[in-house]
Design a protein around this motif. Structure first.
Motif, PDB file in Angstrom:
ATOM      1  N   ILE A 222       0.859  -1.191   0.000  1.00 52.23           N
ATOM      2  CA  ILE A 222       0.000   0.000   0.000  1.00 52.23           C
ATOM      3  C   ILE A 222       0.890   1.234   0.000  1.00 52.23           C
ATOM      4  N   ARG A 223       0.616   2.130  -0.925  1.00 54.53           N
ATOM      5  CA  ARG A 223       1.355   3.400  -0.974  1.00 54.53           C
ATOM      6  C   ARG A 223       0.418   4.500  -0.484  1.00 54.53           C
ATOM      7  N   VAL A 224       0.838   5.178   0.588  1.00 55.07           N
ATOM      8  CA  VAL A 224      -0.011   6.194   1.218  1.00 55.07           C
ATOM      9  C   VAL A 224       0.738   7.515   1.323  1.00 55.07           C
ATOM     10  N   ALA A 225      -0.019   8.568   1.520  1.00 53.51           N
ATOM     11  CA  ALA A 225       0.585   9.888   1.694  1.00 53.51           C
ATOM     12  C   ALA A 225       1.292   9.964   3.036  1.00 53.51           C
ATOM     13  N   ASN A 226       2.369  10.699   3.076  1.00 54.24           N
ATOM     14  CA  ASN A 226       3.087  10.895   4.326  1.00 54.24           C
ATOM     15  C   ASN A 226       2.147  11.542   5.353  1.00 54.24           C
ATOM     16  N   GLY A 227       2.290  11.147   6.583  1.00 50.91           N
ATOM     17  CA  GLY A 227       1.469  11.717   7.641  1.00 50.91           C
ATOM     18  C   GLY A 227       0.246  10.895   7.988  1.00 50.91           C
ATOM     19  N   VAL A 228      -0.092   9.886   7.148  1.00 48.30           N
ATOM     20  CA  VAL A 228      -1.239   9.041   7.443  1.00 48.30           C
ATOM     21  C   VAL A 228      -0.899   8.092   8.594  1.00 48.30           C
ATOM     22  N   ASP A 229      -1.780   8.050   9.586  1.00 46.50           N
ATOM     23  CA  ASP A 229      -1.576   7.148  10.721  1.00 46.50           C
ATOM     24  C   ASP A 229      -2.100   5.771  10.316  1.00 46.50           C
ATOM     25  N   TYR A 230      -1.268   5.012   9.618  1.00 44.96           N
ATOM     26  CA  TYR A 230      -1.738   3.753   9.049  1.00 44.96           C
ATOM     27  C   TYR A 230      -2.036   2.702  10.103  1.00 44.96           C
ATOM     28  N   ASP A 231      -1.427   2.802  11.288  1.00 49.43           N
ATOM     29  CA  ASP A 231      -1.728   1.841  12.346  1.00 49.43           C
ATOM     30  C   ASP A 231      -3.197   1.907  12.761  1.00 49.43           C
ATOM     31  N   ARG A 232      -3.783   3.096  12.696  1.00 47.10           N
ATOM     32  CA  ARG A 232      -5.185   3.255  13.070  1.00 47.10           C
ATOM     33  C   ARG A 232      -6.101   3.268  11.850  1.00 47.10           C
ATOM     34  N   ALA A 233      -5.637   3.866  10.768  1.00 40.93           N
ATOM     35  CA  ALA A 233      -6.501   4.101   9.615  1.00 40.93           C
ATOM     36  C   ALA A 233      -7.020   2.815   8.988  1.00 40.93           C
TER      37      ALA A 233
END
Length: 230
Positions: free
Chosen positions: A152-163
């Motif tokens: 998964i490629r996400v924008a910087n700053g995304v809290d992926y642990d919760r999102a």
């Protein structure tokens, strides 16, 4: 009639080979390796199926039959054949572990045919072929570990642990974060997970669900998962 009796009764293993026996042994090997190839195709579930490999199984069985007939009871010939094969270098690796088993399967049948053990060749093909079909039919020993690689490629700053906790819970039986790296000149973050899909969940479900999440730029699902890709 004597030749037929030797073929179907597994007759003598000594004495000169007749042309009928040579053709019969190679022909039997051909028919049995056709069965092996059909079993391989029917039970194959990976992503590396090639017609070239299946043809190789058939050719290998017949060649081994001829080699065993050449060797016969001669120890000198056996050493000569061993020396000849020892200088061969195979440039292509076998992509899947189970493919090695089918190589030995075809070789065993070819050896039995070449040694005039025709009943052994036929029974080996039937018994092992049935066992492989049984394993595939009932999906025995299905993996309990991660079976796919998710990127998964996400924008910087995304809290992926919760999102992604909620969609991961619905899509996967298990998900383990294996790597995090920067992407696109450090403007994005790429996450690599080893995941096990829940029953009924397909690749499209994963891409549709995660691709619609805020901040997600790219979703990629791969199978199978080679350990070196982690």
């Amino acid at each position: 009639m004597d030749t037929l009796g030797r073929i179907f009764g597994g007759g003598a293993t000594n004495g000169p080979l007749t042309p009928v026996e040579i053709v019969g042994a190679i022909g039997l090997s051909f028919l049995l390796t056709i069965v092996i190839a059909a079993v391989y195709r029917r039970t194959h579930r990976g992503t590396f199926y090639t017609q070239d490999y299946v043809h190789t199984l058939i050719i290998l069985g017949m060649v081994v039959t001829a080699v065993i007939m050449v060797v016969g009871q001669s120890l000198e010939r056996a050493f000569a054949v061993f020396a000849a094969f020892s200088i061969i270098r195979f440039r292509r690796s076998v992509p899947e572990t189970r493919d090695i088993g089918f190589i030995f399967f075809a070789m065993a049948v070819g050896m039995a045919s070449g040694a005039r053990q025709y009943a052994l060749a036929v029974l080996t093909t039937l018994v092992i072929g049935a066992a492989v079909l049984l394993i595939a039919r009932f999906d025995l020993f299905a993996p309990t570990r991660a079976t796919h690689l998710l990127r998964i490629r996400v924008a910087n700053g995304v809290d992926y642990d919760r999102a992604y906790q909620e969609p991961f819970r619905r899509l996967f039986e298990r998900a383990e974060l294996r790597a995090v790296e920067s992407a696109q000149a450090k403007t994005m973050t790429e996450l690599r997970y080893a995941v096990c899909l829940k029953p009924g969940i397909g690749h499209r479900d994963v891409v549709t669900e995660l691709g619609g999440r805020e901040g997600v730029d790219r979703v990629l699902v791969l199978e199978p998962v080679p350990e070196r890709d982690y």
